[in-house]
Design a protein around this motif. Sequence first.
Motif, PDB file in Angstrom:
ATOM      1  N   TYR A  86       0.844  -1.199   0.000  1.00 34.06           N
ATOM      2  CA  TYR A  86       0.000   0.000   0.000  1.00 34.06           C
ATOM      3  C   TYR A  86       0.884   1.255   0.000  1.00 34.06           C
ATOM      4  O   TYR A  86       0.976   1.976   1.006  1.00 34.06           O
ATOM      5  CB  TYR A  86      -0.948   0.012   1.202  1.00 34.06           C
ATOM      6  N   PRO A  87       1.544   1.555  -1.122  1.00 38.16           N
ATOM      7  CA  PRO A  87       2.553   2.634  -1.139  1.00 38.16           C
ATOM      8  C   PRO A  87       2.070   3.985  -0.632  1.00 38.16           C
ATOM      9  O   PRO A  87       2.800   4.666   0.090  1.00 38.16           O
ATOM     10  CB  PRO A  87       2.944   2.706  -2.626  1.00 38.16           C
ATOM     11  N   SER A  88       0.854   4.395  -0.990  1.00 39.73           N
ATOM     12  CA  SER A  88       0.368   5.696  -0.503  1.00 39.73           C
ATOM     13  C   SER A  88       0.196   5.683   1.009  1.00 39.73           C
ATOM     14  O   SER A  88       0.539   6.646   1.705  1.00 39.73           O
ATOM     15  CB  SER A  88      -0.967   6.058  -1.180  1.00 39.73           C
ATOM     16  N   GLY A  89      -0.355   4.584   1.529  1.00 33.66           N
ATOM     17  CA  GLY A  89      -0.496   4.469   2.981  1.00 33.66           C
ATOM     18  C   GLY A  89       0.850   4.437   3.674  1.00 33.66           C
ATOM     19  O   GLY A  89       1.025   5.037   4.740  1.00 33.66           O
ATOM     20  N   THR A  90       1.812   3.755   3.061  1.00 39.12           N
ATOM     21  CA  THR A  90       3.164   3.700   3.629  1.00 39.12           C
ATOM     22  C   THR A  90       3.827   5.068   3.606  1.00 39.12           C
ATOM     23  O   THR A  90       4.455   5.491   4.585  1.00 39.12           O
ATOM     24  CB  THR A  90       4.022   2.687   2.844  1.00 39.12           C
ATOM     25  N   ALA A  91       3.693   5.784   2.482  1.00 34.49           N
ATOM     26  CA  ALA A  91       4.293   7.115   2.373  1.00 34.49           C
ATOM     27  C   ALA A  91       3.682   8.076   3.394  1.00 34.49           C
ATOM     28  O   ALA A  91       4.390   8.861   4.043  1.00 34.49           O
ATOM     29  CB  ALA A  91       4.108   7.661   0.959  1.00 34.49           C
ATOM     30  N   THR A  92       2.369   8.020   3.541  1.00 33.28           N
ATOM     31  CA  THR A  92       1.701   8.871   4.527  1.00 33.28           C
ATOM     32  C   THR A  92       2.181   8.555   5.943  1.00 33.28           C
ATOM     33  O   THR A  92       2.402   9.457   6.762  1.00 33.28           O
ATOM     34  CB  THR A  92       0.179   8.685   4.437  1.00 33.28           C
ATOM     35  N   ALA A  93       2.358   7.265   6.222  1.00 33.33           N
ATOM     36  CA  ALA A  93       2.825   6.868   7.555  1.00 33.33           C
ATOM     37  C   ALA A  93       4.226   7.397   7.828  1.00 33.33           C
ATOM     38  O   ALA A  93       4.513   7.888   8.928  1.00 33.33           O
ATOM     39  CB  ALA A  93       2.804   5.346   7.669  1.00 33.33           C
ATOM     40  N   HIS A  94       5.110   7.320   6.842  1.00 29.07           N
ATOM     41  CA  HIS A  94       6.469   7.841   7.034  1.00 29.07           C
ATOM     42  C   HIS A  94       6.439   9.350   7.279  1.00 29.07           C
ATOM     43  O   HIS A  94       7.214   9.880   8.089  1.00 29.07           O
ATOM     44  CB  HIS A  94       7.329   7.521   5.814  1.00 29.07           C
ATOM     45  N   LEU A  95       5.551  10.048   6.557  1.00 27.41           N
ATOM     46  CA  LEU A  95       5.435  11.495   6.750  1.00 27.41           C
ATOM     47  C   LEU A  95       4.949  11.808   8.167  1.00 27.41           C
ATOM     48  O   LEU A  95       5.472  12.706   8.836  1.00 27.41           O
ATOM     49  CB  LEU A  95       4.483  12.086   5.713  1.00 27.41           C
ATOM     50  N   ILE A  96       3.943  11.062   8.633  1.00 25.53           N
ATOM     51  CA  ILE A  96       3.416  11.281   9.981  1.00 25.53           C
ATOM     52  C   ILE A  96       4.476  10.954  11.029  1.00 25.53           C
ATOM     53  O   ILE A  96       4.682  11.703  11.994  1.00 25.53           O
ATOM     54  CB  ILE A  96       2.151  10.429  10.202  1.00 25.53           C
ATOM     55  N   ASN A  97       5.155   9.834  10.845  1.00 23.96           N
ATOM     56  CA  ASN A  97       6.186   9.445  11.814  1.00 23.96           C
ATOM     57  C   ASN A  97       7.310  10.465  11.898  1.00 23.96           C
ATOM     58  O   ASN A  97       7.925  10.640  12.959  1.00 23.96           O
ATOM     59  CB  ASN A  97       6.764   8.079  11.432  1.00 23.96           C
ATOM     60  N   SER A  98       7.572  11.144  10.778  1.00 23.74           N
ATOM     61  CA  SER A  98       8.653  12.132  10.775  1.00 23.74           C
ATOM     62  C   SER A  98       8.351  13.315  11.685  1.00 23.74           C
ATOM     63  O   SER A  98       9.264  13.997  12.153  1.00 23.74           O
ATOM     64  CB  SER A  98       8.899  12.631   9.349  1.00 23.74           C
ATOM     65  N   PHE A  99       7.062  13.558  11.966  1.00 20.18           N
ATOM     66  CA  PHE A  99       6.688  14.659  12.848  1.00 20.18           C
ATOM     67  C   PHE A  99       6.735  14.257  14.321  1.00 20.18           C
ATOM     68  O   PHE A  99       6.564  15.094  15.193  1.00 20.18           O
ATOM     69  CB  PHE A  99       5.282  15.156  12.510  1.00 20.18           C
ATOM     70  N   HIS A 100       6.944  12.982  14.586  1.00 18.50           N
ATOM     71  CA  HIS A 100       6.902  12.493  15.972  1.00 18.50           C
ATOM     72  C   HIS A 100       8.151  11.686  16.295  1.00 18.50           C
ATOM     73  O   HIS A 100       8.089  10.696  17.008  1.00 18.50           O
ATOM     74  CB  HIS A 100       5.656  11.627  16.188  1.00 18.50           C
ATOM     75  N   THR A 101       9.262  12.107  15.747  1.00 17.55           N
ATOM     76  CA  THR A 101      10.511  11.395  15.970  1.00 17.55           C
ATOM     77  C   THR A 101      11.021  11.651  17.385  1.00 17.55           C
ATOM     78  O   THR A 101      11.118  12.804  17.809  1.00 17.55           O
ATOM     79  CB  THR A 101      11.578  11.856  14.965  1.00 17.55           C
ATOM     80  N   PRO A 102      11.360  10.607  18.134  1.00 18.78           N
ATOM     81  CA  PRO A 102      11.895  10.803  19.492  1.00 18.78           C
ATOM     82  C   PRO A 102      13.195  11.600  19.461  1.00 18.78           C
ATOM     83  O   PRO A 102      14.025  11.418  18.576  1.00 18.78           O
ATOM     84  CB  PRO A 102      12.138   9.372  19.987  1.00 18.78           C
ATOM     85  N   GLU A 103      13.359  12.489  20.426  1.00 17.70           N
ATOM     86  CA  GLU A 103      14.585  13.269  20.505  1.00 17.70           C
ATOM     87  C   GLU A 103      15.782  12.353  20.771  1.00 17.70           C
ATOM     88  O   GLU A 103      15.706  11.401  21.525  1.00 17.70           O
ATOM     89  CB  GLU A 103      14.465  14.308  21.629  1.00 17.70           C
ATOM     90  N   GLY A 104      16.918  12.676  20.147  1.00 15.49           N
ATOM     91  CA  GLY A 104      18.140  11.930  20.369  1.00 15.49           C
ATOM     92  C   GLY A 104      18.351  10.782  19.414  1.00 15.49           C
ATOM     93  O   GLY A 104      19.410  10.164  19.433  1.00 15.49           O
ATOM     94  N   ALA A 105      17.385  10.452  18.576  1.00 17.18           N
ATOM     95  CA  ALA A 105      17.553   9.368  17.612  1.00 17.18           C
ATOM     96  C   ALA A 105      18.225   9.936  16.371  1.00 17.18           C
ATOM     97  O   ALA A 105      17.589  10.567  15.541  1.00 17.18           O
ATOM     98  CB  ALA A 105      16.201   8.752  17.275  1.00 17.18           C
ATOM     99  N   LYS A 106      19.521   9.709  16.252  1.00 16.16           N
ATOM    100  CA  LYS A 106      20.282  10.320  15.168  1.00 16.16           C
ATOM    101  C   LYS A 106      19.807   9.839  13.797  1.00 16.16           C
ATOM    102  O   LYS A 106      19.651  10.619  12.868  1.00 16.16           O
ATOM    103  CB  LYS A 106      21.770  10.015  15.349  1.00 16.16           C
ATOM    104  N   LEU A 107      19.601   8.533  13.671  1.00 20.68           N
ATOM    105  CA  LEU A 107      19.164   8.000  12.390  1.00 20.68           C
ATOM    106  C   LEU A 107      17.796   8.552  12.007  1.00 20.68           C
ATOM    107  O   LEU A 107      17.567   8.930  10.856  1.00 20.68           O
ATOM    108  CB  LEU A 107      19.106   6.475  12.445  1.00 20.68           C
ATOM    109  N   ALA A 108      16.896   8.612  12.990  1.00 23.82           N
ATOM    110  CA  ALA A 108      15.560   9.129  12.722  1.00 23.82           C
ATOM    111  C   ALA A 108      15.617  10.582  12.264  1.00 23.82           C
ATOM    112  O   ALA A 108      14.903  10.994  11.350  1.00 23.82           O
ATOM    113  CB  ALA A 108      14.681   8.998  13.958  1.00 23.82           C
ATOM    114  N   LYS A 109      16.481  11.372  12.905  1.00 22.98           N
ATOM    115  CA  LYS A 109      16.624  12.774  12.494  1.00 22.98           C
ATOM    116  C   LYS A 109      17.111  12.882  11.060  1.00 22.98           C
ATOM    117  O   LYS A 109      16.642  13.704  10.276  1.00 22.98           O
ATOM    118  CB  LYS A 109      17.583  13.497  13.435  1.00 22.98           C
ATOM    119  N   LYS A 110      18.074  12.035  10.718  1.00 19.22           N
ATOM    120  CA  LYS A 110      18.591  12.057   9.356  1.00 19.22           C
ATOM    121  C   LYS A 110      17.516  11.626   8.356  1.00 19.22           C
ATOM    122  O   LYS A 110      17.425  12.176   7.255  1.00 19.22           O
ATOM    123  CB  LYS A 110      19.808  11.136   9.247  1.00 19.22           C
TER     124      LYS A 110
END
Length: 609
Positions: A86-110
């Motif tokens: 479900y590429p659109s659902g997956t892309a939307t999820a990645h976009l949403i997750n990017s707004f809620h990245t835990p502080e200090g996660a270097k890979l997530a920030k990148k």
Amino acid sequence: MTLTSCPFHGDLLVHADPVILGGFGSYIFAMSDRVASQTTELNDPQDIKNPKLGWLIGFLFLVSFLGLFSLVPLRKVMIIDYKLIYPSGTATAHLINSFHTPEGAKLAKKQVKTLGKFFVGSFFWGFFQWFYTSGDDCGFQSFPSLGLKAYANKFYFDFSATYVGVGMICPYIVNISVLLGGILSWGIMWPLIGTKKGSWYPADLKDSNLHGFTGMNSTFKSSNMQKFKFYIHSSLLCTCVCILIAIVQVFISIALILGDGLYNFAKVLYRTVPVIIANVRKGPATTLPISDDGNSITTSAVTSYDEQRRIDMFLKGQIPKKVAFAGYVAAAAIAIGTLPSHLPSTQNVLAFCNAYGCGLTDWSLASTYGKLAIFTIGAWAGADHGGVLAGLAACGVMMSIVSTASDLMQDFKTGYLTLASPRSMFVSQVIGTAMGCVVSPCVFWLFYKAFKDLGETSSEYPAPFGAVYRNMAILGVDGFGSLPKHCLTLCYIFFAAAIVICLIRDLVPKKVSGYIPLPMAMAIPFYLGSYFAIDMCMGSLILFIWRLVDKAKADAFASAVASGMICGDGIWVLPQSILALAGVKPPICMKFLSRTMNDKVDAYVATLS
């Protein structure tokens, strides 16, 4: 996120809603006397129903909720067991997750930075392309990258960031299957069928009725519709059964999709019915047995803590079986009382087929099933018993049911990746659907009352798909006898081939089955063309080379890159629509001509000066 493949929201669509599926530019308008007056056949009162706000709202409420309840019991199978992308659902999820990245996660920030860069880049790439699309057949999307002959057969790279991003998310075998389907259809079959003029279909199609080219083309000769020329031409090639080769395209595509979909649906029932029976014998359960069962169809070891958390959350927020079954039974009972009785009995299987195909490739082929309904129900009713109106209504029912089901699965995929409760996703979808069933008809009604010539060929808003769908319904009442010669034979062959291929994939070792094409993915280019297949394969090629150079980095950032490309290109649709409504037109037309045609244009321009 709503992504569309062309400006007409009545046909090719990836993720739909009541605005699109309401048929305000297609099958609903096709029922009206404004469109009926443009035809010369079957425009008597029994085949006409003008839009009214009351019945429009009621119709949408009637058909939109069946799809929501139909596939709720299969959500675990689609998301966890089959692991559909479900590429659109997956892309939307990645976009949403990017707004809620835990502080200090270097890979997530990148990853967030990477997603943001490609989001902005994709958005401005769409903006840049817009400058060159001031006329018909203009812009990068009309670039004949593989030559003019290939372009005429829909083989070209159209510089779409969306499709490239989808290609990076989808597995290699899906993209290769789509490309193989394009080569088989537009590269081999349609050119060969085109040589059968006079044998498989009439050589002279110049009669004045709607069963020929002239009847179809006369609908589109208004000068006010020239700005729609390219898109109408593309749509007619792919969807209008009045053009005989296109009939074969649609029906063979349906045959492949149904063959693959029905096989997998039967496999799901074979694996899960015993589980349901066993759970029933154990005693009453509070949730759907198929969602509670730990024995998946394609059981695989959980390889990460994140994946385990997603599965636990997805299985925790269950929808009570009483709600799911009672909602479906109630909606089906109302539908059976007001619609052709055998439609609700087939929608479960077709909804599964569409949701399965959407999960593989991101394409919802709801309009394809709608065309099938036009033919089957129209032929069943007959010309003397309002077959045109019955076919168009059936088209709306089928489109709404199968597309709403695939939309819900997209949302479940987004919820799965964002650790959202499936129950909250389902309730949100129900609320949104109910709002759309009221808001959309009201907005349409404002336009319909404000523009008295809305839908007419001389209007600024001609609603061309209304005429297309009505002409399909007119042909449909003649039954399958109106199809070109050997059309059904080809459908039977491809239907059987799809089942055989699926059976072989299940019987051979797993390391071999990964190289066998997917019939569902192969079917989509039969209907749409091959241009997006090349884009998706380009995404696969980028990912393949990236993994050769730096596999760790590619695995870490590929999803972020793809999601940024999809979301940025999708968001550009909003300002593009605002510019169009404001009357702002692109300043440049970039068009590609053959040397011979260019010489003729130069000679003509010279005569003007």
